[in-house]
Design a protein around this motif. Structure first.
Motif, mmCIF file in Angstrom:
data_model
loop_
_atom_site.group_PDB
_atom_site.id
_atom_site.type_symbol
_atom_site.label_atom_id
_atom_site.label_comp_id
_atom_site.label_asym_id
_atom_site.label_seq_id
_atom_site.Cartn_x
_atom_site.Cartn_y
_atom_site.Cartn_z
ATOM 1 N N ASN A 71 0.824 -1.205 0.000
ATOM 2 C CA ASN A 71 0.000 0.000 0.000
ATOM 3 C C ASN A 71 0.857 1.254 0.000
ATOM 4 O OD1 ASN A 71 -3.031 -0.182 0.034
ATOM 5 N ND2 ASN A 71 -2.552 -1.802 1.508
ATOM 6 N N GLU A 72 2.002 1.223 0.657
ATOM 7 C CA GLU A 72 2.919 2.359 0.581
ATOM 8 C C GLU A 72 3.428 2.530 -0.852
ATOM 9 O OE1 GLU A 72 7.011 4.086 2.668
ATOM 10 O OE2 GLU A 72 6.281 2.076 3.184
ATOM 11 N N PHE A 73 3.828 1.437 -1.485
ATOM 12 C CA PHE A 73 4.280 1.479 -2.879
ATOM 13 C C PHE A 73 3.180 2.026 -3.783
ATOM 14 C CE2 PHE A 73 4.538 -0.931 -6.960
ATOM 15 C CZ PHE A 73 5.705 -0.364 -7.463
ATOM 16 N N ARG A 74 1.954 1.660 -3.519
ATOM 17 C CA ARG A 74 0.814 2.100 -4.329
ATOM 18 C C ARG A 74 0.706 3.620 -4.355
ATOM 19 N NH1 ARG A 74 -4.969 2.863 -3.418
ATOM 20 N NH2 ARG A 74 -6.128 2.188 -5.281
ATOM 21 N N GLY B 52 -1.090 7.521 -11.777
ATOM 22 C CA GLY B 52 -1.970 6.939 -12.785
ATOM 23 C C GLY B 52 -2.884 5.885 -12.189
ATOM 24 N N LYS B 53 -3.504 5.122 -13.048
ATOM 25 C CA LYS B 53 -4.398 4.052 -12.614
ATOM 26 C C LYS B 53 -3.602 2.963 -11.897
ATOM 27 C CE LYS B 53 -7.430 0.532 -14.670
ATOM 28 N NZ LYS B 53 -8.079 0.120 -15.936
ATOM 29 N N VAL B 54 -4.059 2.609 -10.719
ATOM 30 C CA VAL B 54 -3.385 1.578 -9.925
ATOM 31 C C VAL B 54 -4.442 0.784 -9.173
ATOM 32 C CG1 VAL B 54 -2.993 3.185 -8.006
ATOM 33 C CG2 VAL B 54 -1.570 1.147 -8.208
ATOM 34 N N ASP C 57 -2.632 -15.075 -4.707
ATOM 35 C CA ASP C 57 -1.537 -14.143 -4.516
ATOM 36 C C ASP C 57 -2.076 -12.778 -4.123
ATOM 37 O OD1 ASP C 57 -2.638 -14.013 -7.123
ATOM 38 O OD2 ASP C 57 -0.926 -12.866 -7.838
ATOM 39 N N LEU C 58 -1.318 -12.114 -3.268
ATOM 40 C CA LEU C 58 -1.604 -10.732 -2.912
ATOM 41 C C LEU C 58 -0.904 -9.859 -3.942
ATOM 42 C CD1 LEU C 58 -3.010 -9.103 -0.552
ATOM 43 C CD2 LEU C 58 -0.684 -8.748 0.327
ATOM 44 N N ALA C 59 -1.610 -8.899 -4.548
ATOM 45 C CA ALA C 59 -1.055 -8.189 -5.698
ATOM 46 C C ALA C 59 -1.402 -6.716 -5.683
ATOM 47 C CB ALA C 59 -1.569 -8.819 -6.995
ATOM 48 N N VAL C 60 -0.554 -5.940 -6.382
ATOM 49 C CA VAL C 60 -0.826 -4.531 -6.671
ATOM 50 C C VAL C 60 -0.301 -4.267 -8.077
ATOM 51 C CG1 VAL C 60 1.350 -3.745 -5.590
ATOM 52 C CG2 VAL C 60 -0.576 -2.153 -5.874
#
Length: 312
Positions: free
Chosen positions: A158-161, A166-168, A179-182
């Protein structure tokens, strides 16, 4: 307690059978959410989310409204609705068919409609849930440690997000691949995906990859790599991606998966696990975005607590 100590040891082999059971159980609950929620781009309407207790669907628009939660600390499946009613059952050794039956009774007891597709997705051997009567183990300690690891990973993801304008995607758990993903998006259309994922309609895959992505995530193990690890890939994969230098030193490109991977243990044992994971996320994204010539104005400094971004 040191930061390292808060990243629990989660070797895959000792709990792989329990992990397989939990994977299938999340598919059942995820398919319930999928069946009752209007479609959102890239299947974001079907995922699960990490919370303080385990994994949750959020509010499903079925009947009075239903939230389903895997309480992975107290080892229970809990469903609740706005009328104040709740129901559930212990997470313990049982078959997938038994879980499926108990789950349907739980949803019905709250006034919901326990109707959903009855076979697993993204697995080569797709035994219908109601026919999967083999006994499955339940290692409660391993499940609890896995959840605590997800909490740490979710915070870093969530910090990286926050470092992208842009769209994320949200940070979410895809129950198909477990899998946990972003995922970050360039904003440009991508080439038509070839599909071919086991027991997943090609139309779903092609909609998911309709636009260029740089995606990162975490697997507990299995699916071609038998240890918990982080991954990062790009679609469409730009030429030269596999040869790009990435960090930290333990990261590598897996030629079978066609993705960069970083063992969870390398992060857990690093002097600063958060920083090690952010290095991997940033360097692999930079490799994908640089080669594919993304608009670099879309990247930004990470968000700070209580401070709105400056505009203009």
């Amino acid at each position: 307690m040191s930061d390292n100590a808060e990243w629990p040891d989660i070797p895959f082999a000792p709990w792989k059978d329990t992990c397989a059971a939990l994977h299938l159980q999340t598919q059942i609950v995820g398919k319930y959410r999928l069946a009752h929620t209007p479609w959102v781009n890239h299947s974001w309407h079907a995922t699960l989310y990490v919370n303080a207790d385990g994994l949750t669907t959020g509010l499903v628009p079925d009947g009075p409204g239903v939230t389903v939660q895997f309480d992975l600390q107290r080892q229970r499946l809990i469903a609740s609705c706005p009328t104040g009613k709740s129901d559930g059952f212990p997470l313990e050794p049982m078959s997938i068919a038994a879980f499926d039956g108990r789950f349907k009774k739980t949803i019905a007891a709250l006034g919901g409609s326990p109707e959903y597709h009855g076979c697993p997705n993204e697995l080569p051997d797709a035994t219908p849930f109601a026919e999967d009567t083999a006994a499955r183990p339940w290692d409660a300690d391993a499940v609890s440690r896995f959840h605590r690891a997800l909490v740490r990973i979710d915070a870093v993801f969530n910090e990286f997000r926050t470092g992208f304008l842009g769209k994320v995607s949200p940070v979410h758990l895809f129950w198909g691949s477990f899998d946990l993903a972003v995922t970050r998006f360039s904003g440009r259309p991508a080439p038509l995906h070839p599909g071919g994922i086991p027991n997943l309609p090609d139309a779903v895959t092609r909609e998911a990859y309709s636009h260029e992505v740089s995606s990162a995530g975490f697997w507990p193990g299995g699916g071609g790599i038998d240890e918990p690890c982080f991954y990062s890939y790009a679609y469409a994969t730009p030429d030269g991606f596999a040869e790009q230098p990435v960090r930290p030193e333990a990261a590598r490109f897996d030629n079978n998966l066609r993705e960069f991977v970083l063992p969870y243990e390398a992060v857990r044992s690093a002097p600063d696990p958060r920083e090690a994971l952010l290095e991997f996320l940033n360097s692999t994204f930079d490799a994908a975005a640089g080669l594919a010539e993304w608009d670099r104005n879309l990247t930004c400094a990470f968000g700070r607590k209580g401070l709105p971004r400056l505009v203009g």
